[in-house]
Design an enzyme around this catalytic site. Structure first.
Site, PDB file in Angstrom:
ATOM      1  N   GLU A  49     129.454  82.686  74.242  1.00 28.54           N
ATOM      2  CA  GLU A  49     129.956  83.774  73.397  1.00 28.54           C
ATOM      3  C   GLU A  49     131.287  84.277  73.946  1.00 28.54           C
ATOM      4  OE1 GLU A  49     129.135  88.463  72.368  1.00 28.54           O
ATOM      5  OE2 GLU A  49     127.446  87.266  73.077  1.00 28.54           O
ATOM      6  N   ARG A  53     137.789  90.560  72.576  1.00 27.72           N
ATOM      7  CA  ARG A  53     138.274  91.766  73.241  1.00 27.72           C
ATOM      8  C   ARG A  53     139.620  91.564  73.926  1.00 27.72           C
ATOM      9  NH1 ARG A  53     132.804  93.709  76.473  1.00 27.72           N
ATOM     10  NH2 ARG A  53     131.307  93.323  74.784  1.00 27.72           N
ATOM     11  N   THR A  76     131.638  90.275  69.379  1.00 22.24           N
ATOM     12  CA  THR A  76     132.320  91.497  68.972  1.00 22.24           C
ATOM     13  C   THR A  76     132.921  91.373  67.572  1.00 22.24           C
ATOM     14  OG1 THR A  76     133.037  91.516  71.309  1.00 22.24           O
ATOM     15  CG2 THR A  76     133.586  93.428  69.987  1.00 22.24           C
ATOM     16  N   LYS A 136     120.376  90.684  68.034  1.00 18.54           N
ATOM     17  CA  LYS A 136     120.874  91.056  69.357  1.00 18.54           C
ATOM     18  C   LYS A 136     120.385  92.477  69.645  1.00 18.54           C
ATOM     19  CE  LYS A 136     125.300  92.065  71.679  1.00 18.54           C
ATOM     20  NZ  LYS A 136     126.771  91.880  71.617  1.00 18.54           N
TER      21      LYS A 136
END
Length: 216
Positions: A49, A53, A76, A136
Site C-alpha cells: 500500500e 501522502r 489514502t 479497513k
C-alpha cells in the site's frame, strides 16, 4: 470496467490474504520505489500500500507496479480524482481511511477494488449494507485496538477487517489472532531510516519476520 461492491470486497479479501501484513508505505523518493518493492516482495509481503501522502506517491506506484510478484495499491484515497490518478499510475487496489458515496461510486465505476475504512459498528454496518464485507479498521489502536475489533466482530461476524494505525510487532499477533482479521497494515517493515540508507537486505529481513506471523 465497473465492479460491484461484492466483487470489490472479494478481490480485496484475496489481496489481503496474500500475506499477514500489508506494508503501509510513505515514500518520498521515487528512486527508492523499485528496490523497496523488490525487498518487500522477496521477504514474502507482495501486497503493497503506497499512501498518497507525498508528491512522489503516484510515480512510486508506477515504478512498484513493474516489480514482478508485487500487487501495488494506493492508500489514502479520499476523492474520485484520487481514484482516477491511482488507476492511471497502475494501482491494482485502493485503501481509504473512511468511506463516502462519491469515493465508493468512483471505485465501483472504474473497477478498482477498495478496502474502505470503518472505526465503528455503524460505519461497518453502512458499508455492509452497500455490499462491502472486507474493511479497513482505522485508526486501529486509537479506536480501541484488538479488544474493540473483537467486540465489533461479535455481532457482525460476516465482516472481515485489515486493522491499520498503530499496528506494530508488539501487537500484530494479537490482531491476527482475531477471527475477523484477514491481515494487518503496518509501516514498521519499511522504516524510513532503512529506506533512506538503501538497506534493502534489512527490509527483506523485517518482511520475512512479518510474513511468518500466524493468522487465526
Amino acid at each position: 470496467m465497473p465492479i460491484t461492491p461484492t466483487e470489490a470486497s472479494a478481490q480485496a479479501r484475496e489481496i489481503c490474504g496474500l500475506a499477514p501484513i500489508v506494508p503501509v508505505l510513505v515514500v518520498h523518493d521515487v528512486t527508492h520505489a523499485r528496490p523497496l518493492a523488490e525487498a518487500l516482495v522477496a521477504g514474502g509481503l507482495p501486497a503493497l500500500e503506497v499512501t498518497l501522502r507525498t508528491p512522489a506517491a503516484l510515480d512510486v506506484i508506477a515504478e512498484m507496479a513493474k516489480v514482478e510478484g508485487g500487487v501495488v495499491g494506493a492508500g489514502t484515497l479520499v476523492t474520485p480524482d484520487d481514484v482516477t490518478k491511482a488507476i492511471e499510475a497502475g494501482a491494482k487496489f485502493g485503501v481509504s481511511p473512511g468511506a463516502t458515496d462519491p469515493l465508493l461510486d468512483a471505485c465501483e465505476a472504474q473497477g478498482l477494488p477498495l478496502l474502505p475504512g470503518a472505526a465503528t459498528a455503524s460505519e461497518a454496518m453502512a458499508l455492509l449494507a452497500r455490499g462491502y464485507d472486507m474493511l479497513k479498521f482505522f485508526p486501529a489502536e486509537a479506536s480501541g485496538g484488538a479488544p474493540a475489533l473483537k467486540a465489533i466482530g461479535a455481532p457482525l461476524p460476516q465482516i472481515s477487517f485489515c486493522p491499520t494505525g498503530g499496528v506494530s510487532p508488539k501487537n500484530a499477533a494479537t490482531y491476527l489472532s482475531l477471527s475477523n482479521v484477514v491481515c494487518a497494515g503496518g509501516s514498521w517493515v519499511a522504516p524510513s531510516d532503512l529506506v533512506k540508507a538503501g538497506d534493502w537486505a534489512a527490509i527483506t529481513s523485517l518482511a520475512k519476520e512479518a510474513s511468518q506471523l500466524a493468522r487465526a
